[in-house]
Write an enzyme that holds these catalytic residues in place. Structure first.
Site, PDB file in Angstrom:
ATOM      1  N   HIS A 167      28.464  53.689  61.299  1.00 35.80           N
ATOM      2  CA  HIS A 167      28.452  53.062  59.970  1.00 35.80           C
ATOM      3  C   HIS A 167      27.220  53.450  59.153  1.00 35.80           C
ATOM      4  O   HIS A 167      27.166  53.186  57.949  1.00 35.80           O
ATOM      5  CB  HIS A 167      28.593  51.537  60.085  1.00 35.80           C
ATOM      6  N   ASP A 183      31.656  52.162  67.030  1.00 37.91           N
ATOM      7  CA  ASP A 183      30.643  52.407  66.002  1.00 37.91           C
ATOM      8  C   ASP A 183      29.516  53.268  66.574  1.00 37.91           C
ATOM      9  O   ASP A 183      28.389  52.806  66.783  1.00 37.91           O
ATOM     10  CB  ASP A 183      30.104  51.068  65.487  1.00 37.91           C
ATOM     11  N   SER A 235      20.082  48.906  61.780  1.00 37.47           N
ATOM     12  CA  SER A 235      21.327  49.551  62.203  1.00 37.47           C
ATOM     13  C   SER A 235      21.100  50.979  62.695  1.00 37.47           C
ATOM     14  O   SER A 235      20.320  51.736  62.116  1.00 37.47           O
ATOM     15  CB  SER A 235      22.318  49.585  61.038  1.00 37.47           C
TER      16      SER A 235
END
Length: 235
Positions: free
Chosen positions: A26, A88, A182
């Site tokens: 992502h 992911d 992230s």
């Protein structure tokens, strides 16, 4: 998060590092159109769309130890779903690997699942609880949470914690990755073998450090077959 101690190993000679980086899928695409939540190829970033810097500790000022690297290819997991964050994980191939030294070191990939309850370290420059970005790289130490407990905690949110995800955190909250972390690493020390292993990649969660809401990470061991196919590596 706490600021990690910088440990030097002056006896280690410089050598070239791996030409591969693992991160979250992502992190490598533009936001989807809410009117059309299907993931199209044109959302993907290209190697020229971002910078890769290793050996960095301070966010806003130079360390004097940074190395600027160039991405050659980007590989997103073919089953990645940006709506559910399943699979992911992404691999970035570098044009040339970094020079390994006191500030840039590789991480081992897992050849077995981590022990339940094992302590892991998560690091990053993500937001802290006052919604500020820290000046320096930060870290937290938290336990891995078993899959059933994590699924049960997220049941009220109607979000599914799948088998390719792994959870970590304290039941009472207070320690967690947050926005800006992230794609960062969750690692653990295998004391028996004396090596650090990459357990997970920061993926998603429900707010930051909330009670009964553990952090969700892409489970590296679950994705090892795909990672090895892409990189042609073996354990």
């Amino acid at each position: 998060m706490e600021e990690p101690e910088v440990r030097k190993r002056s006896e280690e000679k410089q050598r070239d590092g791996s030409s591969w980086i693992l991160t979250a899928a992502h992190c490598l695409h533009h936001s989807l159109d809410p009117e059309d939540p299907v993931f199209h190829n044109f959302y993907r970033l290209t190697p020229s769309d971002f910078k890769i810097i290793v050996g960095k500790h301070w966010r806003y000022r130079s360390d004097g130890t940074e190395q600027h690297l160039v991405a050659k290819h980007i590989f997103l997991h073919p089953l990645y779903d940006p709506n559910t964050f399943e699979n992911d994980v992404a691999v970035v191939e570098l044009l040339k690997g970094p020079v390994l030294n006191d500030f840039v070191m590789p991480i081992c990939l897992p050849d077995r699942p981590p022990e339940e309850g094992a302590m892991v370290i998560v690091s990053g420059w993500g937001k802290q609880f006052l919604q500020r970005f820290p000046e320096t790289l930060m870290e937290i130490e938290i336990p891995i949470v078993d899959h059933h407990t994590c699924q049960k905690a997220y049941a009220p949110t109607k979000r599914n914690v799948t088998k390719d995800m792994i959870c970590a955190g304290d039941k009472e909250g207070g320690k967690d990755a947050c926005a800006g972390d992230s794609g960062g690493p969750m690692v653990t020390l295998d004391k028996e073998r004396g090596h650090w292993y990459l357990v997970g990649i920061v993926s998603w969660g429900d707010n930051c450090g909330r009670k009964d809401r553990y952090g969700i990470y892409s489970y590296v061991y679950s994705n090892m077959n795909w990672i090895q196919r892409v990189t042609s590596m073996s354990n």
